[in-house]
Design an enzyme around this catalytic site. Structure first.
Site, PDB file in Angstrom:
ATOM      1  N   ASN A  59       0.827  -1.207   0.000  1.00  0.00           N
ATOM      2  CA  ASN A  59       0.000   0.000   0.000  1.00  0.00           C
ATOM      3  C   ASN A  59       0.863   1.260   0.000  1.00  0.00           C
ATOM      4  OD1 ASN A  59      -2.404  -1.409   0.068  1.00  0.00           O
ATOM      5  ND2 ASN A  59      -2.794  -1.078   2.241  1.00  0.00           N
ATOM      6  N   ARG A 413      -5.675   1.713 -13.250  1.00  0.00           N
ATOM      7  CA  ARG A 413      -4.310   1.913 -12.751  1.00  0.00           C
ATOM      8  C   ARG A 413      -3.652   0.614 -12.310  1.00  0.00           C
ATOM      9  NH1 ARG A 413      -4.482   6.215  -8.607  1.00  0.00           N
ATOM     10  NH2 ARG A 413      -4.136   7.691 -10.294  1.00  0.00           N
ATOM     11  N   HIS A 443     -15.829   2.791 -14.729  1.00  0.00           N
ATOM     12  CA  HIS A 443     -15.640   2.055 -13.483  1.00  0.00           C
ATOM     13  C   HIS A 443     -16.894   1.283 -13.070  1.00  0.00           C
ATOM     14  CE1 HIS A 443     -14.766   1.858  -8.991  1.00  0.00           C
ATOM     15  NE2 HIS A 443     -13.675   1.353  -9.521  1.00  0.00           N
ATOM     16  N   ARG A 573     -13.910   2.669   4.698  1.00  0.00           N
ATOM     17  CA  ARG A 573     -12.748   1.783   4.854  1.00  0.00           C
ATOM     18  C   ARG A 573     -11.440   2.553   4.812  1.00  0.00           C
ATOM     19  NH1 ARG A 573      -9.423  -0.615   1.021  1.00  0.00           N
ATOM     20  NH2 ARG A 573     -10.874  -0.120  -0.651  1.00  0.00           N
ATOM     21  N   HIS A 601     -15.433  -3.590   0.357  1.00  0.00           N
ATOM     22  CA  HIS A 601     -15.337  -2.943  -0.954  1.00  0.00           C
ATOM     23  C   HIS A 601     -16.674  -2.446  -1.485  1.00  0.00           C
ATOM     24  CE1 HIS A 601     -14.352  -2.927  -5.407  1.00  0.00           C
ATOM     25  NE2 HIS A 601     -13.332  -2.248  -4.907  1.00  0.00           N
TER      26      HIS A 601
END
Length: 700
Positions: A59, A413, A443, A573, A601
């Site tokens: 991350n 990405r 998306h 989140r 998610h």
């Protein structure tokens, strides 16, 4: 909190304080800190803690490659405009440097003092070269000559050999050698080949013993620099700007332009230099000068570097050190056998990974490929797995003579190359492949199967989801999907696909809210509606679950809702720049974050509506890019039982009896795992994993 007892309405102020937003970058770093806190939690299975260490490291790499790189680009181009928090790029970079230095040291300490020793206690040891016995060194001598030496290339630095280019995220050794003939000291760089595993496993003691690959190379430097004396060697690592820049208005071939830009990604400007703590001032000076690193970009940490490689250790076959096995159930509504008939009878809401992606979404597309009564399939793909059965079903459908249209977002990405390869494979099979809308990323998560049913009607079967059509991540990402054969949904999805493949300025749909045309407007109207309900004394409440909350206009609307007496529950989140619980501004706003075994998610939006709640699910986070620069879709859930189920899920997450992080007014996050008597709070993911009926509302 019950909506039956509505407090007296409040007055909404016209002006809001200037310090009402936190830094987006620091908010993201605090999210990664929560990941680190999971690695530090000794109640979590050991290999899962190891994986959280790897996730933290990965991350942080992405944060530097994108967020820090973006700030540096703004500073370099003179766009020194203050952020919503009031900080200029230079101020933010200094703040980020301080926080990341602190977190990287904490991350290294967690490995060295906690996770590493705990692994050793169960027979998994990561050893440095000086800790090995002679038989182990003999084994690694052989391994080096067989598997490492052919791949390694030393690069000298002198008047005839300029300092070599250091590619992003590569692990390297900085080596100083001395020529015994004239005592001249020279510098060289050895790159650790990316084809090698991060840790080399020793098989001399029954397994479970590993050595960092750079230690193996360092031990054999005399053979790489034969006749020279090795003075010192130190590991280092560079992170570079990896954000792609493609002007879609100036290119005739988007895919070709992206491929060229991907080659340039490896050569982006430096944004971070990681070195081991014991590096000498002399070698660090050489690296700093040659790489052009500034002081704030240099991070000294205890070795080994690149702990994202701990994912290799986390994958070891030691089930007793992992979470209990997770076996998804087949969605009850789809167990009748005839999937299309089940969807036609009633809309089906599925919740992954608790309910199987394979027996729902994958099966939906696999049946579409083979069923003779299916005439066409339309699909969006943002990210998918390496050997995707979803893509194979689309290829099978095209080869069976069905009309197949696939929108592949090649600008996703870090998945650009993968998606380009899939797009070409789909085109080769006869699918109509579209690369999205100029200037926007696509998306939204949509699938549509057009089938001629037994009654002779050409009917559209649709799936609208919150997650990617990726079988690999569907096992570890929490997501929602809605299957529908309702005519209004079919018309909406058809209209949206037509806008993606052709030319359309359609703004308003029947059961969809779509960005960038009207999603922001739709959300603002609904927040405004809750304010009106509260001021009129009617039930008013907002519940939202997203990955990120950084959009200033939406946040200001939520502040005003709080001031009007609307209870606002936010389940976030990742990054959140809203200030929660500030008297007079956001005292009715609660923000919670849940991290754990599965990556939360899904996106859920619930508006109380005066007592008739409206529930939406979809792909959009509350960020400017999602609302203004992407094609996103939310779908309204119309089934009463499904709405209650999702509201129950939201209330379960926000309950004080549920393990979560609470956002404090000062921007810090406090983890709550035990009650006042020291008893463990309920883990939401464990509870859902054990609830085979998925009656989430029972937990509320």
């Amino acid at each position: 909190m019950s909506t039956e007892s509505i407090p007296a309405p409040r007055t909404v102020t016209d002006t809001l304080p200037s310090d009402r937003f936190m830094d987006r970058e620091e908010g993201w770093l605090r999210f990664n800190q929560r990941v680190l806190e999971l690695a530090e939690d000794e109640d979590i299975p050991l290999l899962e803690r190891t994986r959280f260490l790897a996730i933290f490291s990965s991350n942080l790499d992405e944060f530097f490659m994108v967020r820090v790189a973006g700030l540096k680009r703004r500073e370099a181009t003179g766009l020194s405009v203050a952020s919503a928090s009031g900080h200029h790029p230079r101020d933010l970079l200094e703040r980020i440097s301080g926080v990341t230095h602190e977190l990287m040291l904490r991350h290294a300490a967690c490995f060295v003092r906690s996770v590493g020793p705990a692994l050793a206690e169960v027979g998994i040891r990561i050893l440095r070269w000086n800790e090995l016995d002679q038989p182990e060194r003999d084994f690694l001598h052989g391994y080096f000559h067989r598997s490492v030496y052919p791949l390694v290339t030393p690069f000298a630095v002198d008047s005839a050999h300029p300092f070599p280019y250091i590619s992003g995220r590569s692990l390297n050794l900085a080596v100083t050698v001395r020529d015994p003939r004239d005592e001249r000291r020279m510098f060289a760089r050895v790159k650790v080949p990316s084809a090698l595993p991060r840790f080399i496993e020793l098989d001399t003691a029954g397994g479970g013993r590993f050595v960092p690959v750079e230690d193996v190379i360092a031990a054999h430097l005399p053979q790489l620099f034969e006749g020279m004396q090795i003075v010192e060697h130190h590991a280092f690592r560079v992170t570079r700007n990896a954000d792609l820049e493609v002007d879609e208005d100036e290119t005739d071939d988007l895919v070709h332009s992206l491929e060229n830009e991907l080659l340039r990604r490896r050569f982006g400007p430096l944004v971070r230099l990681e070195v081991e703590q014991d590096i000498s001032d002399e070698v660090l000076g050489i690296l700093t000068a040659e790489l052009g690193a500034e002081e704030e970009e240099i991070h000294r940490v205890p070795g080994p570097l690149n702990l994202a490689g701990l994912a290799q250790i986390a994958d070891l076959d030691r089930p007793e050190l992992r979470y209990p096995p997770m076996v998804p159930v087949e969605p009850q509504a789809l167990t009748s056998g005839n999937l299309f008939a089940a969807i036609r009878a009633r809309e089906v809401l599925v919740h992954h990974p608790y309910e199987s992606f394979a027996t729902s979404t994958e099966r939906f597309l696999a049946l579409a490929a083979t069923a003779p009564d299916v005439v066409a399939v339309k699909q969006t793909l943002y990210r998918t797995s390496g050997d995707s059965p979803v893509v194979e079903s689309l290829i099978d459908a095209a080869r069976a003579g069905k009309e197949v249209v696939v929108l592949v977002e090649v600008k996703a990405r870090f998945d650009e190359q993968n998606n380009i390869e899939w797009a070409r494979k789909l085109e080769g099979a006869g699918c109509h492949v579209v690369y999205g809308v100029v200037g926007l990323k696509t998306h939204c998560k949509l699938s549509m199967v057009i089938r001629k049913d037994d009654d002779g009607v050409l009917r559209r079967y649709c799936h609208v989801g919150t997650g990617n059509y990726n079988p690999a991540t569907a096992r570890i990402y929490e997501d929602l999907g809605l299957f529908s054969a309702a005519s209004e949904v079919g018309q909406d999805v058809s209209d949206l696909f037509n806008s993606l493949t052709g030319f359309s300025r359609k703004r308003h749909y029947r059961r969809l809210m779509v960005a960038p045309a009207a999603l922001r407007e739709g959300l603002m109207q609904r927040i405004g509606g809750e304010i009106e309900h509260a001021l009129a004394g009617r039930p008013a409440r907002i519940r939202i679950k997203v990955n990120s909350l950084v959009d200033e206009e939406i946040i200001d609307a939520l502040y005003r809702a709080s001031q009007a007496g609307v209870d606002v529950d936010l389940w976030v989140r990742g990054s959140c720049v809203l200030r929660a619980g500030v008297p007079g501004l956001s005292d009715r706003i609660r923000v919670r974050s849940i991290l754990g075994r599965f990556l939360e998610h899904s996106r859920v939006f619930v508006f109380e509506g005066g007592g008739d709640p409206e529930v939406w699910i979809g792909s959009a986070d509350l960020m400017p890019r999602n609302l203004d620069r992407r094609v996103e879709a939310l779908i309204r859930v119309s089934d009463g039982e499904q709405r209650r189920r999702l509201i129950g899920l939201m209330d379960f997450a926000m309950d004080d009896g549920t393990t979560s992080w609470h956002l404090e007014p000062d921007g810090s996050w406090t983890r709550h795992t035990r009650d006042d008597q020291g008893r463990r709070l309920v883990d939401l993911q464990d509870a859902l994993r054990g609830d085979r009926r998925f009656r989430v509302v029972e937990h509320a």
